[in-house]
Design an enzyme around this catalytic site. Structure first.
Site, PDB file in Angstrom:
ATOM      1  N   VAL A  12       0.831  -1.210   0.000  1.00 50.63           N
ATOM      2  CA  VAL A  12       0.000   0.000   0.000  1.00 50.63           C
ATOM      3  C   VAL A  12       0.868   1.265   0.000  1.00 50.63           C
ATOM      4  O   VAL A  12       0.642   2.191  -0.787  1.00 50.63           O
ATOM      5  CB  VAL A  12      -0.970   0.007   1.205  1.00 50.63           C
ATOM      6  CG1 VAL A  12      -1.829   1.260   1.187  1.00 50.63           C
ATOM      7  CG2 VAL A  12      -1.852  -1.239   1.188  1.00 50.63           C
ATOM      8  N   LYS A 100      -6.350  -1.501   9.381  1.00 53.71           N
ATOM      9  CA  LYS A 100      -7.610  -1.859  10.072  1.00 53.71           C
ATOM     10  C   LYS A 100      -7.389  -2.433  11.450  1.00 53.71           C
ATOM     11  O   LYS A 100      -8.222  -2.283  12.343  1.00 53.71           O
ATOM     12  CB  LYS A 100      -8.462  -2.805   9.216  1.00 53.71           C
ATOM     13  CG  LYS A 100      -7.724  -4.008   8.650  1.00 53.71           C
ATOM     14  CD  LYS A 100      -7.265  -3.744   7.241  1.00 53.71           C
ATOM     15  CE  LYS A 100      -6.131  -4.657   6.858  1.00 53.71           C
ATOM     16  NZ  LYS A 100      -6.220  -5.216   5.568  1.00 53.71           N
ATOM     17  N   GLU A 124     -10.193   5.696   5.445  1.00 55.55           N
ATOM     18  CA  GLU A 124     -11.070   5.164   4.383  1.00 55.55           C
ATOM     19  C   GLU A 124     -10.543   3.840   3.828  1.00 55.55           C
ATOM     20  O   GLU A 124     -11.312   2.919   3.522  1.00 55.55           O
ATOM     21  CB  GLU A 124     -11.173   6.205   3.249  1.00 55.55           C
ATOM     22  CG  GLU A 124     -12.072   5.815   2.105  1.00 55.55           C
ATOM     23  CD  GLU A 124     -13.513   5.611   2.540  1.00 55.55           C
ATOM     24  OE1 GLU A 124     -14.122   6.562   3.042  1.00 55.55           O
ATOM     25  OE2 GLU A 124     -14.035   4.483   2.385  1.00 55.55           O
ATOM     26  N   GLY A 129     -10.827  -1.729   0.775  1.00 56.85           N
ATOM     27  CA  GLY A 129      -9.757  -1.350  -0.165  1.00 56.85           C
ATOM     28  C   GLY A 129     -10.083  -0.034  -0.852  1.00 56.85           C
ATOM     29  O   GLY A 129     -10.204   1.010  -0.214  1.00 56.85           O
ATOM     30  N   GLY A 182      -0.649  -9.904  -4.153  1.00 55.76           N
ATOM     31  CA  GLY A 182      -0.516  -8.824  -3.168  1.00 55.76           C
ATOM     32  C   GLY A 182      -1.801  -8.520  -2.415  1.00 55.76           C
ATOM     33  O   GLY A 182      -1.938  -7.445  -1.842  1.00 55.76           O
ATOM     34  N   LYS A 200     -12.893  -5.214  10.125  1.00 52.92           N
ATOM     35  CA  LYS A 200     -13.591  -4.281   9.228  1.00 52.92           C
ATOM     36  C   LYS A 200     -15.057  -4.091   9.633  1.00 52.92           C
ATOM     37  O   LYS A 200     -15.565  -2.967   9.621  1.00 52.92           O
ATOM     38  CB  LYS A 200     -13.469  -4.779   7.785  1.00 52.92           C
ATOM     39  CG  LYS A 200     -12.032  -4.658   7.265  1.00 52.92           C
ATOM     40  CD  LYS A 200     -11.833  -5.419   5.972  1.00 52.92           C
ATOM     41  CE  LYS A 200     -10.429  -5.217   5.418  1.00 52.92           C
ATOM     42  NZ  LYS A 200     -10.106  -6.146   4.326  1.00 52.92           N
ATOM     43  N   GLY A 298      -5.425  -4.696  -2.827  1.00 54.18           N
ATOM     44  CA  GLY A 298      -4.490  -4.459  -3.932  1.00 54.18           C
ATOM     45  C   GLY A 298      -3.865  -3.078  -3.821  1.00 54.18           C
ATOM     46  O   GLY A 298      -4.405  -2.176  -3.184  1.00 54.18           O
TER      47      GLY A 298
HETATM   48  N1  HSE Z   1      -5.886  -8.778   3.108  1.00 57.81           N
HETATM   49  C1  HSE Z   1      -6.920  -7.821   2.885  1.00 57.81           C
HETATM   50  C2  HSE Z   1      -7.936  -8.440   1.932  1.00 57.81           C
HETATM   51  C3  HSE Z   1      -6.341  -6.582   2.304  1.00 57.81           C
HETATM   52  O1  HSE Z   1      -7.616  -9.463   1.305  1.00 57.81           O
HETATM   53  O2  HSE Z   1      -9.042  -7.918   1.803  1.00 57.81           O
HETATM   54  C4  HSE Z   1      -7.284  -5.431   2.216  1.00 57.81           C
HETATM   55  O3  HSE Z   1      -7.738  -5.025   3.475  1.00 57.81           O
END
Ligand code: HSE
Length: 353
Positions: A12, A100, A124, A129, A182, A200, A298
């Site tokens: 990121v 998160k 955000e 993502g 990734g 989340k 991603g």
């Molecule tokens: N590992 C997390 C996913 C990354 O796959 O959603 C994004 O928060």
């Protein structure tokens, strides 16, 4: 001139640096002033990087530089990231994050610290993502009494389940592919055991219902035990298996919240959300159901959400602020044993609507 420091040059963080570079004119136009990444903090070496002149290893360089307005924290975890975030906020710098774990654990304290110091703490990118979900839910749906959030919030597990459903690929092979792309966390058990989704749904439910909900209060099951047999059985019955995070405010004021693999009918709005995509349906008393959809993990999608927060915190502290009230949630979150879930089979819950 706005100066940004990016802390953590992983998937990121490197995406944010690239985006600030690539879309620099667009950022400057929206902010009505120049913007640049001045520092990148990472303990690793990146020989030959085109950003070599920006690397530092000591956070106090960032903390003590009055020219730094915004710290982007993409370290992950809740140890160094927690310390750096508090130091940055105390030094009067806005903090934008995709972390998160840290938000789910410490947001009430960090939001209060941001407020005391007249800066923003924005996250955000921590849910969904690249999907705009926190800002639209918190600000654009502000006129609603929100009562339900149901969503696919983890790209890695949705990618794995899609590969299993569509191509009959094994769980392990699909996980390896998600890691190569990734999407996965450093420790993929956070993805496949539902912990990431738990963080989340806690963040969204806390914002929606106004009291902090800690991940340890959420019944959490992942997809580690899901077999191709489960997938085929669901298919025979006109259903698909998805890992969902669900939170619902009941009439008695309690919140029922859980993370579980769920069998959902093929016609369900979340049933056709595939691969790394996430979909989150928020239900409000005025709007009804409102579904947010897009790339849930991603490099560049997540950098997109971080970039929007960067612009937001420069443009207006008051409008950009997020608040919620901490609480003793023993009287707020319904305990697991009273959740009354229906099951499709084994550990797979049944969600009809
Ligand atoms: N590992 C997390 C996913 C990354 O796959 O959603 C994004 O928060």
């Amino acid at each position: 001139m706005i100066n940004v420091a990016v802390v953590g040059f992983g998937v990121v963080g490197s995406g944010v640096v690239e985006l600030l570079d690539k879309n620099n004119r667009l950022f400057s136009k929206k902010l009505n002033q120049e913007i640049a990444c001045k520092y990148i903090l990472d303990i690793r070496e990146f020989p030959g990087s085109i950003y070599a002149d920006k690397f530092v290893k000591d956070f106090s360089v960032i903390e003590n530089d009055p020219e730094i307005n915004i710290v982007v924290e993409t370290v992950g975890g809740a140890t160094f990231a927690y310390e750096y975030t508090k130091r940055a906020l105390r030094a009067g710098k806005h903090v934008v994050t995709s972390n998160k774990e840290l938000v789910a654990k410490h947001a009430p304290e960090l939001l209060a610290l941001a407020r005391e110091n007249g800066v923003c703490y924005l996250f955000e990118a921590s849910v969904g993502g690249g999907i705009p979900i926190i800002n639209p839910m918190y600000h654009c749906l502000a006129a609603n009494e929100l009562n339900r959030i149901v969503g696919i919030m983890n790209g890695t597990t949705n990618y794995i389940l899609t590969k299993m459903i569509k191509e009959g690929v094994s769980f392990d092979a699909a996980l390896r592919q998600a890691q190569l792309l990734g999407y996965a966390e450093k420790d993929p058990s956070a993805d496949i055991d539902g912990i990431d989704t738990g963080r989340k749904i806690c963040i969204l439910a806390s914002l929606a219902f106004g009291k902090h909900i800690y991940p340890e209060n959420v019944m959490t099951k992942g997809i580690r035990g899901i077999s191709l047999d489960d997938i085929y059985e669901a298919d025979r019955q006109g259903m698909v298996v998805k890992l969902l995070g669900c939170a619902e405010k009941k009439d008695d004021g309690f919140v029922e919240i859980f993370v579980s693999p769920c069998a959902i009918p093929r016609e369900h709005p979340l049933a056709n959300i595939e691969d790394v995509f996430n979909g989150i349906t928020v239900t409000g008393d005025a709007i009804g159901d409102c579904t947010f959809y897009g790339r849930g993990a991603g490099k560049m999608p997540t950098a997109s959400a971080v970039g929007a927060d960067i612009i937001d915190c420069v443009k207006g502290t008051e409008k950009s602020s997020l608040f919620w009230v901490d609480a003793d949630n023993s009287t707020f979150v319904r305990s697991f044993d009273k959740l009354n879930l229906e099951y499709f089979k084994n550990d797979i819950a049944l969600l009809k609507e």
